[in-house]
Design a protein around this motif. Sequence first.
Motif, PDB file in Angstrom:
ATOM      1  N   PRO A  10       0.810  -1.241   0.012  1.00 17.89           N
ATOM      2  CA  PRO A  10      -0.210   0.044   0.075  1.00 17.89           C
ATOM      3  C   PRO A  10       0.822   1.391  -0.040  1.00 17.89           C
ATOM      4  CG  PRO A  10       0.080  -0.978   2.143  1.00 17.89           C
ATOM      5  CD  PRO A  10       0.693  -2.036   1.104  1.00 17.89           C
ATOM      6  N   ILE A  11       2.095   0.978   0.313  1.00 16.63           N
ATOM      7  CA  ILE A  11       2.920   2.013   0.428  1.00 16.63           C
ATOM      8  C   ILE A  11       2.975   2.749  -1.121  1.00 16.63           C
ATOM      9  CG2 ILE A  11       5.449   3.283   0.526  1.00 16.63           C
ATOM     10  CD1 ILE A  11       5.687   1.202   2.498  1.00 16.63           C
ATOM     11  N   PRO A  12       2.548   4.236  -1.373  1.00 16.53           N
ATOM     12  CA  PRO A  12       2.844   4.699  -2.703  1.00 16.53           C
ATOM     13  C   PRO A  12       4.269   4.420  -3.513  1.00 16.53           C
ATOM     14  CG  PRO A  12       1.927   6.458  -1.210  1.00 16.53           C
ATOM     15  CD  PRO A  12       2.521   5.214  -0.472  1.00 16.53           C
ATOM     16  N   LEU A  13       4.087   4.291  -4.733  1.00 18.38           N
ATOM     17  CA  LEU A  13       5.317   4.061  -5.614  1.00 18.38           C
ATOM     18  C   LEU A  13       6.444   4.839  -5.414  1.00 18.38           C
ATOM     19  CD1 LEU A  13       3.480   2.668  -8.876  1.00 18.38           C
ATOM     20  CD2 LEU A  13       4.624   1.271  -6.981  1.00 18.38           C
ATOM     21  N   HIS A  14       6.046   6.389  -5.442  1.00 19.52           N
ATOM     22  CA  HIS A  14       7.226   7.200  -5.451  1.00 19.52           C
ATOM     23  C   HIS A  14       8.072   7.165  -4.219  1.00 19.52           C
ATOM     24  CE1 HIS A  14       3.828   9.846  -3.171  1.00 19.52           C
ATOM     25  NE2 HIS A  14       5.082  10.380  -2.418  1.00 19.52           N
ATOM     26  N   ILE A  15       7.103   6.878  -2.903  1.00 14.93           N
ATOM     27  CA  ILE A  15       8.034   6.670  -1.648  1.00 14.93           C
ATOM     28  C   ILE A  15       8.811   5.112  -1.728  1.00 14.93           C
ATOM     29  CG2 ILE A  15       7.516   6.289   0.819  1.00 14.93           C
ATOM     30  CD1 ILE A  15       5.143   8.003   0.770  1.00 14.93           C
ATOM     31  N   GLN A  16       8.237   4.188  -2.206  1.00 15.24           N
ATOM     32  CA  GLN A  16       8.951   3.065  -2.439  1.00 15.24           C
ATOM     33  C   GLN A  16      10.248   3.191  -3.089  1.00 15.24           C
ATOM     34  OE1 GLN A  16       7.353  -0.701  -3.435  1.00 15.24           O
ATOM     35  NE2 GLN A  16       5.361   0.177  -3.247  1.00 15.24           N
ATOM     36  N   VAL A  17      10.166   4.141  -4.219  1.00 12.33           N
ATOM     37  CA  VAL A  17      11.275   4.615  -5.010  1.00 12.33           C
ATOM     38  C   VAL A  17      12.253   5.174  -4.224  1.00 12.33           C
ATOM     39  CG1 VAL A  17      12.181   5.956  -6.838  1.00 12.33           C
ATOM     40  CG2 VAL A  17      10.074   4.446  -7.237  1.00 12.33           C
ATOM     41  N   GLU A  18      11.981   6.093  -3.251  1.00 12.98           N
ATOM     42  CA  GLU A  18      12.699   7.026  -2.324  1.00 12.98           C
ATOM     43  C   GLU A  18      13.570   5.964  -1.445  1.00 12.98           C
ATOM     44  OE1 GLU A  18      11.861   9.634   1.528  1.00 12.98           O
ATOM     45  OE2 GLU A  18      10.613   9.879  -0.097  1.00 12.98           O
ATOM     46  N   TYR A  19      12.648   5.033  -0.835  1.00  8.64           N
ATOM     47  CA  TYR A  19      13.502   4.023   0.007  1.00  8.64           C
ATOM     48  C   TYR A  19      14.491   3.314  -0.694  1.00  8.64           C
ATOM     49  CZ  TYR A  19       9.507   4.635   3.165  1.00  8.64           C
ATOM     50  OH  TYR A  19       8.636   5.001   4.239  1.00  8.64           O
ATOM     51  N   LEU A  20      14.293   3.144  -1.939  1.00 12.21           N
ATOM     52  CA  LEU A  20      15.243   2.253  -2.904  1.00 12.21           C
ATOM     53  C   LEU A  20      16.556   3.154  -3.116  1.00 12.21           C
ATOM     54  CD1 LEU A  20      13.241   0.444  -5.479  1.00 12.21           C
ATOM     55  CD2 LEU A  20      14.131  -0.605  -3.513  1.00 12.21           C
ATOM     56  N   LEU A  21      16.119   4.304  -3.361  1.00  6.30           N
ATOM     57  CA  LEU A  21      17.279   5.342  -3.472  1.00  6.30           C
ATOM     58  C   LEU A  21      18.300   5.430  -2.397  1.00  6.30           C
ATOM     59  CD1 LEU A  21      15.647   8.030  -6.025  1.00  6.30           C
ATOM     60  CD2 LEU A  21      17.182   6.196  -6.512  1.00  6.30           C
ATOM     61  N   ARG A  22      17.546   5.503  -1.366  1.00  3.65           N
ATOM     62  CA  ARG A  22      18.123   5.807   0.099  1.00  3.65           C
ATOM     63  C   ARG A  22      19.198   4.280   0.237  1.00  3.65           C
ATOM     64  NH1 ARG A  22      16.389   9.665   3.235  1.00  3.65           N
ATOM     65  NH2 ARG A  22      14.375  10.697   2.583  1.00  3.65           N
ATOM     66  N   GLU A  23      18.641   3.187  -0.257  1.00 15.15           N
ATOM     67  CA  GLU A  23      19.760   2.137  -0.204  1.00 15.15           C
ATOM     68  C   GLU A  23      20.885   2.333  -0.999  1.00 15.15           C
ATOM     69  OE1 GLU A  23      17.258  -1.487  -0.274  1.00 15.15           O
ATOM     70  OE2 GLU A  23      15.937  -1.104   1.256  1.00 15.15           O
ATOM     71  N   LEU A  24      20.431   2.727  -2.423  1.00 15.23           N
ATOM     72  CA  LEU A  24      21.364   2.786  -3.189  1.00 15.23           C
ATOM     73  C   LEU A  24      22.536   3.654  -3.043  1.00 15.23           C
ATOM     74  CD1 LEU A  24      21.524   1.513  -6.249  1.00 15.23           C
ATOM     75  CD2 LEU A  24      20.575   3.705  -7.011  1.00 15.23           C
ATOM     76  N   ILE A  25      22.186   4.748  -2.519  1.00 11.11           N
ATOM     77  CA  ILE A  25      23.130   5.647  -1.931  1.00 11.11           C
ATOM     78  C   ILE A  25      24.340   5.377  -1.072  1.00 11.11           C
ATOM     79  CG2 ILE A  25      21.778   7.585  -3.343  1.00 11.11           C
ATOM     80  CD1 ILE A  25      21.250   8.723  -0.231  1.00 11.11           C
ATOM     81  N   GLU A  26      23.956   4.079  -0.410  1.00  6.26           N
ATOM     82  CA  GLU A  26      24.954   3.735   0.578  1.00  6.26           C
ATOM     83  C   GLU A  26      25.929   2.874   0.153  1.00  6.26           C
ATOM     84  OE1 GLU A  26      25.021   4.483   3.952  1.00  6.26           O
ATOM     85  OE2 GLU A  26      23.363   6.063   3.438  1.00  6.26           O
ATOM     86  N   ASP A  27      25.734   2.383  -1.384  1.00  4.13           N
ATOM     87  CA  ASP A  27      26.634   1.689  -2.076  1.00  4.13           C
ATOM     88  C   ASP A  27      27.841   2.401  -1.967  1.00  4.13           C
ATOM     89  OD1 ASP A  27      28.048   0.311  -3.883  1.00  4.13           O
ATOM     90  OD2 ASP A  27      26.344  -0.724  -4.562  1.00  4.13           O
TER      91      ASP A  27
END
Length: 245
Positions: A10-27
């Motif tokens: 149920p979490i909106p897609l743009h927020i899911q993308v935001e979460y993914l990006l937060r993980e990505l920038i830790e690489d």
Amino acid sequence: MHLTLDRRNPIPLHIQVEYLLRELIEDPIYKNGKLLPNEMELSKQLAISRTTVRQAINKLVYEGLLIRKKGVGTRVATPSVSSKSQNWLSFSQEMQARGIPIKNFELHVSWVHPEESIANFFEIPPQRMVLKLERLRGREEGPFVYFVSYFHPRVGLTGEEDFKRPLYEILENDYSIVAQLSKEEITAKGADSTIARKLEMKVGEPVLFRKRFVYDQGERPLEYNLGYYRADSFVYTVESRRTQG
């Protein structure tokens, strides 16, 4: 890293993308300055609109976690302490102003292929050569700081300059380039064998490590500087003034 969205969530897609990006920038590769995938690549991989991707990216740009530059791309923002100065001083000028005589123990100039982090800062391909300047400096009784500087090719330095002169004086008087903005990272670390030998100390003894990103009057990358200071011979002072309002 393979990125996917959960469309049953149920979490909106743009927020899911935001979460993914937060993980990505830790690489580590992105923390080291590598550009993130662009909007088109992300929207294709995630099977969503570019507008949704842009919304998530803009959120992280607003938070200061990402930097977006038109025509270049988006990269992780470097955490730093920033300072602006109308009267920019090089190390030589600063020591002269304090009445401290400085001696050059070593001075080496070379042309090198930059490491990935340096090439990313300068926004140049890694195969393009840059000028590298190494200086071991200190008082008459011994060295206390080792500098390694890399300069953007646009500056025009040839390597034939008299680097016994103050660095920013050379840039301003000979090349009409003013160092206007400095962004710095300051940490403590143990001296490795190379630093210990140069600074005449034991391996593992503390050094103050300062990474400085210098920009010109147009806020374009100018110098990538690494400084290693003997912790028992140097104090780094930051002065702040509170403004009313």
